[in-house]
Structures are given as C-alpha cells and as structure tokens.
Motif scaffolding. Structure first.
Motif, PDB file in Angstrom:
ATOM      1  N   ALA A   1       0.785  -1.190  -0.150  1.00  0.00           N
ATOM      2  CA  ALA A   1      -0.126  -0.103   0.052  1.00  0.00           C
ATOM      3  C   ALA A   1       0.927   1.153  -0.006  1.00  0.00           C
ATOM      4  CB  ALA A   1      -0.878  -0.045   1.130  1.00  0.00           C
ATOM      5  N   GLN A   2       0.254   2.353  -0.128  1.00  0.00           N
ATOM      6  CA  GLN A   2       0.909   3.625   0.101  1.00  0.00           C
ATOM      7  C   GLN A   2       0.240   4.542   1.262  1.00  0.00           C
ATOM      8  OE1 GLN A   2       1.195   6.127  -3.665  1.00  0.00           O
ATOM      9  NE2 GLN A   2      -0.545   5.080  -4.342  1.00  0.00           N
ATOM     10  N   MET A   3       1.145   5.367   1.748  1.00  0.00           N
ATOM     11  CA  MET A   3       0.427   6.075   2.798  1.00  0.00           C
ATOM     12  C   MET A   3       0.878   7.676   2.545  1.00  0.00           C
ATOM     13  SD  MET A   3       1.553   6.098   6.891  1.00  0.00           S
ATOM     14  CE  MET A   3       3.274   6.115   6.574  1.00  0.00           C
ATOM     15  N   VAL A   4      -0.044   8.302   2.635  1.00  0.00           N
ATOM     16  CA  VAL A   4       0.179   9.736   2.312  1.00  0.00           C
ATOM     17  C   VAL A   4      -0.460  10.592   3.477  1.00  0.00           C
ATOM     18  CG1 VAL A   4      -1.174  11.722   0.898  1.00  0.00           C
ATOM     19  CG2 VAL A   4      -0.502   9.535  -0.344  1.00  0.00           C
ATOM     20  N   ILE A   5       0.372  11.519   3.970  1.00  0.00           N
ATOM     21  CA  ILE A   5       0.218  12.245   5.219  1.00  0.00           C
ATOM     22  C   ILE A   5      -0.467  13.420   4.371  1.00  0.00           C
ATOM     23  CG2 ILE A   5       1.300  13.635   7.013  1.00  0.00           C
ATOM     24  CD1 ILE A   5       1.689  10.504   7.274  1.00  0.00           C
ATOM     25  N   ALA A   6      -1.646  13.787   5.227  1.00  0.00           N
ATOM     26  CA  ALA A   6      -2.531  15.060   4.853  1.00  0.00           C
ATOM     27  C   ALA A   6      -2.949  15.885   5.973  1.00  0.00           C
ATOM     28  CB  ALA A   6      -3.706  14.504   3.932  1.00  0.00           C
ATOM     29  N   ARG A   7      -2.879  17.249   5.827  1.00  0.00           N
ATOM     30  CA  ARG A   7      -3.543  18.088   6.638  1.00  0.00           C
ATOM     31  C   ARG A   7      -5.309  18.139   6.521  1.00  0.00           C
ATOM     32  NH1 ARG A   7      -1.287  22.408   9.197  1.00  0.00           N
ATOM     33  NH2 ARG A   7       0.367  22.297   7.970  1.00  0.00           N
ATOM     34  N   HIS A   8      -5.795  18.120   7.453  1.00  0.00           N
ATOM     35  CA  HIS A   8      -7.358  17.995   7.534  1.00  0.00           C
ATOM     36  C   HIS A   8      -7.936  19.231   8.307  1.00  0.00           C
ATOM     37  CE1 HIS A   8      -8.162  16.506  11.481  1.00  0.00           C
ATOM     38  NE2 HIS A   8      -7.101  15.698  11.313  1.00  0.00           N
ATOM     39  N   GLU A   9      -9.019  19.694   8.298  1.00  0.00           N
ATOM     40  CA  GLU A   9      -9.791  20.717   8.861  1.00  0.00           C
ATOM     41  C   GLU A   9     -10.885  20.144   9.950  1.00  0.00           C
ATOM     42  OE1 GLU A   9      -8.854  23.889   9.067  1.00  0.00           O
ATOM     43  OE2 GLU A   9      -7.391  23.619   7.518  1.00  0.00           O
ATOM     44  N   LYS A  10     -11.274  20.732  10.832  1.00  0.00           N
ATOM     45  CA  LYS A  10     -12.306  20.240  11.642  1.00  0.00           C
ATOM     46  C   LYS A  10     -13.522  21.096  11.172  1.00  0.00           C
ATOM     47  CE  LYS A  10     -10.757  17.600  14.985  1.00  0.00           C
ATOM     48  NZ  LYS A  10     -11.435  16.213  15.538  1.00  0.00           N
ATOM     49  N   ALA A  11     -14.602  20.479  11.016  1.00  0.00           N
ATOM     50  CA  ALA A  11     -15.977  21.184  10.410  1.00  0.00           C
ATOM     51  C   ALA A  11     -16.372  21.477  11.907  1.00  0.00           C
ATOM     52  CB  ALA A  11     -16.657  19.987   9.604  1.00  0.00           C
ATOM     53  N   ILE A  12     -17.299  22.726  11.653  1.00  0.00           N
ATOM     54  CA  ILE A  12     -18.207  23.055  12.558  1.00  0.00           C
ATOM     55  C   ILE A  12     -19.467  23.477  11.866  1.00  0.00           C
ATOM     56  CG2 ILE A  12     -18.929  24.975  14.110  1.00  0.00           C
ATOM     57  CD1 ILE A  12     -15.732  25.559  14.402  1.00  0.00           C
ATOM     58  N   TRP A  13     -20.505  22.551  12.347  1.00  0.00           N
ATOM     59  CA  TRP A  13     -21.779  22.690  11.791  1.00  0.00           C
ATOM     60  C   TRP A  13     -22.531  23.945  11.794  1.00  0.00           C
ATOM     61  CZ3 TRP A  13     -21.971  19.356   7.979  1.00  0.00           C
ATOM     62  CH2 TRP A  13     -21.600  17.887   8.149  1.00  0.00           C
ATOM     63  N   GLN A  14     -23.063  24.442  10.861  1.00  0.00           N
ATOM     64  CA  GLN A  14     -23.985  25.607  10.892  1.00  0.00           C
ATOM     65  C   GLN A  14     -25.337  25.390  10.397  1.00  0.00           C
ATOM     66  OE1 GLN A  14     -22.437  29.083   8.812  1.00  0.00           O
ATOM     67  NE2 GLN A  14     -24.510  30.450   9.464  1.00  0.00           N
ATOM     68  N   GLN A  15     -26.441  24.948  11.210  1.00  0.00           N
ATOM     69  CA  GLN A  15     -27.345  24.442  10.746  1.00  0.00           C
ATOM     70  C   GLN A  15     -28.177  25.510  10.170  1.00  0.00           C
ATOM     71  OE1 GLN A  15     -29.402  21.521  13.396  1.00  0.00           O
ATOM     72  NE2 GLN A  15     -31.256  21.593  12.067  1.00  0.00           N
ATOM     73  N   VAL A  16     -28.924  25.359   8.798  1.00  0.00           N
ATOM     74  CA  VAL A  16     -29.643  26.292   8.300  1.00  0.00           C
ATOM     75  C   VAL A  16     -31.031  25.695   7.628  1.00  0.00           C
ATOM     76  CG1 VAL A  16     -27.746  27.752   7.544  1.00  0.00           C
ATOM     77  CG2 VAL A  16     -28.377  25.999   6.195  1.00  0.00           C
ATOM     78  N   GLU A  17     -31.686  26.398   7.346  1.00  0.00           N
ATOM     79  CA  GLU A  17     -33.222  25.858   6.571  1.00  0.00           C
ATOM     80  C   GLU A  17     -32.963  25.607   5.221  1.00  0.00           C
ATOM     81  OE1 GLU A  17     -35.852  25.016   8.312  1.00  0.00           O
ATOM     82  OE2 GLU A  17     -34.651  25.513  10.192  1.00  0.00           O
ATOM     83  N   GLU A  18     -32.297  26.572   4.431  1.00  0.00           N
ATOM     84  CA  GLU A  18     -31.631  26.239   2.899  1.00  0.00           C
ATOM     85  C   GLU A  18     -30.422  26.612   2.652  1.00  0.00           C
ATOM     86  OE1 GLU A  18     -33.101  30.403   1.025  1.00  0.00           O
ATOM     87  OE2 GLU A  18     -34.636  29.308   1.734  1.00  0.00           O
ATOM     88  N   LEU A  19     -29.748  26.028   1.421  1.00  0.00           N
ATOM     89  CA  LEU A  19     -28.350  26.159   0.934  1.00  0.00           C
ATOM     90  C   LEU A  19     -28.493  27.195  -0.219  1.00  0.00           C
ATOM     91  CD1 LEU A  19     -27.567  22.252   0.926  1.00  0.00           C
ATOM     92  CD2 LEU A  19     -27.176  24.091   2.940  1.00  0.00           C
ATOM     93  N   ASN A  20     -27.289  27.409  -0.436  1.00  0.00           N
ATOM     94  CA  ASN A  20     -27.346  28.550  -1.493  1.00  0.00           C
ATOM     95  C   ASN A  20     -27.253  27.934  -2.923  1.00  0.00           C
ATOM     96  OD1 ASN A  20     -26.657  30.742  -0.110  1.00  0.00           O
ATOM     97  ND2 ASN A  20     -24.321  30.110  -0.010  1.00  0.00           N
ATOM     98  N   GLU A  21     -27.756  28.180  -3.795  1.00  0.00           N
ATOM     99  CA  GLU A  21     -28.022  27.787  -5.272  1.00  0.00           C
ATOM    100  C   GLU A  21     -26.780  27.605  -6.087  1.00  0.00           C
ATOM    101  OE1 GLU A  21     -31.095  26.245  -6.595  1.00  0.00           O
ATOM    102  OE2 GLU A  21     -31.953  26.620  -4.401  1.00  0.00           O
ATOM    103  N   THR A  22     -26.637  26.622  -6.758  1.00  0.00           N
ATOM    104  CA  THR A  22     -25.648  26.319  -7.667  1.00  0.00           C
ATOM    105  C   THR A  22     -25.975  25.861  -8.951  1.00  0.00           C
ATOM    106  OG1 THR A  22     -25.087  24.190  -7.222  1.00  0.00           O
ATOM    107  CG2 THR A  22     -24.147  25.761  -5.805  1.00  0.00           C
ATOM    108  N   SER A  23     -25.303  26.063 -10.191  1.00  0.00           N
ATOM    109  CA  SER A  23     -25.916  25.529 -11.313  1.00  0.00           C
ATOM    110  C   SER A  23     -26.168  23.907 -11.546  1.00  0.00           C
ATOM    111  CB  SER A  23     -24.826  26.067 -12.502  1.00  0.00           C
ATOM    112  OG  SER A  23     -23.549  25.283 -12.272  1.00  0.00           O
ATOM    113  N   ARG A  24     -25.334  23.237 -10.443  1.00  0.00           N
ATOM    114  CA  ARG A  24     -25.551  21.839 -10.392  1.00  0.00           C
ATOM    115  C   ARG A  24     -26.816  21.436  -9.666  1.00  0.00           C
ATOM    116  NH1 ARG A  24     -21.092  17.332  -8.430  1.00  0.00           N
ATOM    117  NH2 ARG A  24     -22.590  15.365  -8.472  1.00  0.00           N
ATOM    118  N   GLY A  25     -27.022  22.144  -8.531  1.00  0.00           N
ATOM    119  CA  GLY A  25     -28.017  22.057  -7.834  1.00  0.00           C
ATOM    120  C   GLY A  25     -28.130  20.547  -7.294  1.00  0.00           C
ATOM    121  N   ALA A  26     -29.158  19.641  -6.976  1.00  0.00           N
ATOM    122  CA  ALA A  26     -29.183  18.345  -6.697  1.00  0.00           C
ATOM    123  C   ALA A  26     -28.818  17.352  -7.395  1.00  0.00           C
ATOM    124  CB  ALA A  26     -30.553  18.236  -5.916  1.00  0.00           C
TER     125      ALA A  26
END
Length: 144
Positions: free
Chosen positions: A110-135
């Motif tokens: 196998a191979q091993m890659v060392i990677a930095r990662h971020e911690k997510a902080i959830w922000q609960q909302v009622e709707e998300l911003n629109e994008t051209s891809r959508g759902a």
C-alpha cells in the motif's frame, strides 16, 4: 515535517520512491507468507507505529500496480489513521482477481499519504445557496 515512528518490522522505514511522490510505500511484515485467495480479505501487518501531529491524518491507499496487475485493492480505501491512534498500522487487502496472491515480508502492499485536515463546525440552516448543478447526483452529466 517530523513524524515520530516506531519500526518493529524487518523492513526499512517508509520512503518516497521518487522526488515528487505524494505517498510512501508500506511493506508487509510477516512471520510467514500469506496466501490471499480470490475474493478474500486479510489484515496485513506492517510493524509500524506512528504519532501524527494534531490536524493531520495518514491516508492508506492501494498501489496502482498491484490493482492493475493482480487485482489487489484495499477494502476501506482510503483508510484513515487519526492523529490519536497509536496501534500498529495494518492494511486491509482484498483479492479481486481469480488467482491466489502471495504476500511476503518486504512486499510493498500500500501507500501512505500524510495530509492536513480541517475540523468542521456545523452551521444548521433551513436552505442552502443555489448552484448551477443543484441536486444533480450520480450520472447527471452523462458519459460523453
């Protein structure tokens, strides 16, 4: 970046094989050869123990040559080693071919890659911003 490592294996430390490689090869550390039958999966020890800095992970990924030539992959790819894990690094290999595959001490599994990662902080909302891809999900852009 310096990473603390204990090597209880018969192998040298993981190393980058080329100047621009992202991953270091992990090698099997076995008492006897392992024969991986078709569609069988086994946990393969490496004899390595690491201490990652907070905010980093080690990703365990398949080797493309093993996948292409022999049908050998990793079941939980990519596997993740968290910064607080102190156990032995083991690789969960699977044989997707129709032939038995032999694994010996020193084989690059196998191979091993060392990677930095971020911690997510959830922000609960009622709707998300629109994008051209959508759902649009699986296959929504077609094949060609």
């Amino acid at each position: 970046m310096n990473i603390r490592i204990i090597n209880k294996s018969k192998n040298s430390l993981p190393a980058y094989e080329t100047a621009h490689a992202a991953g270091m090869d992990l090698r099997a550390d076995l008492d006897a050869p392992i024969h991986l039958k078709p569609m069988e999966r086994k946990l393969i020890p490496t004899g390595l123990y690491i201490e990652l800095p907070e905010g980093f992970e080690a990703q365990i990924r398949p080797r493309s040559g093993l996948a292409y030539k022999y049908g050998i992959g990793i079941v939980n790819s990519p596997g993740t080693i968290d910064a607080d894990y102190r156990g032995e690094i083991k690789v969960l290999l699977v044989n997707l071919s129709d032939q038995v595959f032999e694994i010996n001490t020193g084989d690059r599994i196998a191979q091993m890659v060392i990677a930095r990662h971020e911690k997510a902080i959830w922000q609960q909302v009622e709707e998300l911003n629109e994008t051209s891809r959508g759902a649009g999900g699986y296959g929504h852009t077609g094949v060609a």
